[in-house]
Design a protein around this motif. Sequence first.
Motif, PDB file in Angstrom:
ATOM      1  N   UNK A  89      -7.570  26.773 -28.453  1.00  0.00           N
ATOM      2  CA  UNK A  89      -6.995  25.636 -27.727  1.00  0.00           C
ATOM      3  C   UNK A  89      -7.479  24.343 -28.376  1.00  0.00           C
ATOM      4  N   UNK A  90      -6.539  23.539 -28.852  1.00  0.00           N
ATOM      5  CA  UNK A  90      -6.867  22.297 -29.546  1.00  0.00           C
ATOM      6  C   UNK A  90      -6.673  21.100 -28.623  1.00  0.00           C
ATOM      7  N   UNK A 101      -3.122  18.550 -25.512  1.00  0.00           N
ATOM      8  CA  UNK A 101      -3.593  19.929 -25.620  1.00  0.00           C
ATOM      9  C   UNK A 101      -2.566  20.723 -26.405  1.00  0.00           C
ATOM     10  N   UNK A 102      -2.995  21.288 -27.510  1.00  0.00           N
ATOM     11  CA  UNK A 102      -2.086  22.017 -28.414  1.00  0.00           C
ATOM     12  C   UNK A 102      -0.870  21.167 -28.784  1.00  0.00           C
ATOM     13  N   UNK A 103      -1.097  19.868 -28.970  1.00  0.00           N
ATOM     14  CA  UNK A 103      -0.074  18.973 -29.468  1.00  0.00           C
ATOM     15  C   UNK A 103       0.719  18.225 -28.425  1.00  0.00           C
ATOM     16  N   UNK A 132      -3.251  17.783 -15.396  1.00  0.00           N
ATOM     17  CA  UNK A 132      -2.460  18.774 -14.659  1.00  0.00           C
ATOM     18  C   UNK A 132      -2.892  20.193 -15.011  1.00  0.00           C
ATOM     19  N   UNK A 133      -3.044  21.000 -13.992  1.00  0.00           N
ATOM     20  CA  UNK A 133      -3.373  22.408 -14.210  1.00  0.00           C
ATOM     21  C   UNK A 133      -2.116  23.257 -14.351  1.00  0.00           C
ATOM     22  N   UNK A 134      -1.122  22.949 -13.544  1.00  0.00           N
ATOM     23  CA  UNK A 134       0.138  23.690 -13.550  1.00  0.00           C
ATOM     24  C   UNK A 134       1.278  22.760 -13.936  1.00  0.00           C
ATOM     25  N   UNK A 135       2.248  23.232 -14.715  1.00  0.00           N
ATOM     26  CA  UNK A 135       3.411  22.397 -15.039  1.00  0.00           C
ATOM     27  C   UNK A 135       4.171  22.016 -13.778  1.00  0.00           C
ATOM     28  N   UNK A 146       5.234  17.421 -22.938  1.00  0.00           N
ATOM     29  CA  UNK A 146       4.377  17.437 -21.750  1.00  0.00           C
ATOM     30  C   UNK A 146       3.964  18.875 -21.464  1.00  0.00           C
ATOM     31  N   UNK A 147       2.705  19.068 -21.133  1.00  0.00           N
ATOM     32  CA  UNK A 147       2.247  20.411 -20.814  1.00  0.00           C
ATOM     33  C   UNK A 147       1.200  20.334 -19.720  1.00  0.00           C
ATOM     34  N   UNK A 148       0.643  21.475 -19.381  1.00  0.00           N
ATOM     35  CA  UNK A 148      -0.415  21.566 -18.383  1.00  0.00           C
ATOM     36  C   UNK A 148      -1.449  22.566 -18.866  1.00  0.00           C
ATOM     37  N   UNK A 149      -2.656  22.440 -18.362  1.00  0.00           N
ATOM     38  CA  UNK A 149      -3.774  23.225 -18.890  1.00  0.00           C
ATOM     39  C   UNK A 149      -3.505  24.724 -18.830  1.00  0.00           C
ATOM     40  N   UNK A 150      -3.007  25.215 -17.697  1.00  0.00           N
ATOM     41  CA  UNK A 150      -2.835  26.654 -17.540  1.00  0.00           C
ATOM     42  C   UNK A 150      -1.636  27.194 -18.317  1.00  0.00           C
ATOM     43  N   UNK A 151      -0.795  26.303 -18.833  1.00  0.00           N
ATOM     44  CA  UNK A 151       0.312  26.726 -19.699  1.00  0.00           C
ATOM     45  C   UNK A 151      -0.128  26.854 -21.147  1.00  0.00           C
ATOM     46  N   UNK A 152      -1.380  26.477 -21.424  1.00  0.00           N
ATOM     47  CA  UNK A 152      -1.896  26.478 -22.794  1.00  0.00           C
ATOM     48  C   UNK A 152      -3.011  27.496 -22.995  1.00  0.00           C
TER      49      UNK A 152
END
Length: 238
Positions: A89-90, A101-103, A132-135, A146-152
């Motif tokens: 995870x970047x 997160x991951x770009x 954000x934890x969830x999208x 746009x992303x969320x932590x738990x999607x990565x």
Amino acid sequence: MTETALALSFPPLMSGEAVTGLEDPFETACKRAVLGCDAGLVVYNLAPDTVRAALVFAPEVPLAQAMAMLPTCGVGFQNALGALAPPEVAVHLEWNGAIRTNGARCGTLRAAASTADPAEVPDWLVIGLELPLWPADGDGGDSPDQTALYAEGCADVEAPALIESWARHCLHWINRWEEEGAKHLHADWRELAHGIGEPVQEGGLSGTFLGIDEAFGMLLRDDETTHLIPLTELLETP
């Protein structure tokens, strides 16, 4: 005890205050700072879908220098998530406080202070974190950027542990900044910086993001000149 009532553990010189429901930790931290709370207060909200926390500072230097706490807390966040998330995870940091997160964008850091005068020593400074934890759409995010932590791939990262880790790593970098100056912080932030050498829009200006000055101000080059945008431009009104 519900999750939102959990008391988190913070290192010495720090203390915690939990808020619940829709209460914004950033706004609450600013209110506590106005009333004269001790530096090191971490206000947090353990909502199920978002990590939100804020850290109160009592700077002893002018605001222009104290604003280094924004990138300090950004590097602290990268270190914190790096200690908890899978190694692939970047995390990268935008100059304006946005986290990637991951770009893709995944949360932000924000700042408020008792003054907007760069030459004045502020009574207080607050740095907030929102992640954000969830999208929002329940899938991969609202857009490709746009992303969320738990999607990565970070579903095993628990919000309480992330806030505690963020506070610890921020304290580590605060101590280094106080003892050694900004040299090491500069170096680590530049390794994590997103967009250097690329076209950006910031502060009503467009140009190429060349890097930062000694006070972490953005150096933005357009067709005619190089502009300096100070970090104080990012301050919010509490």
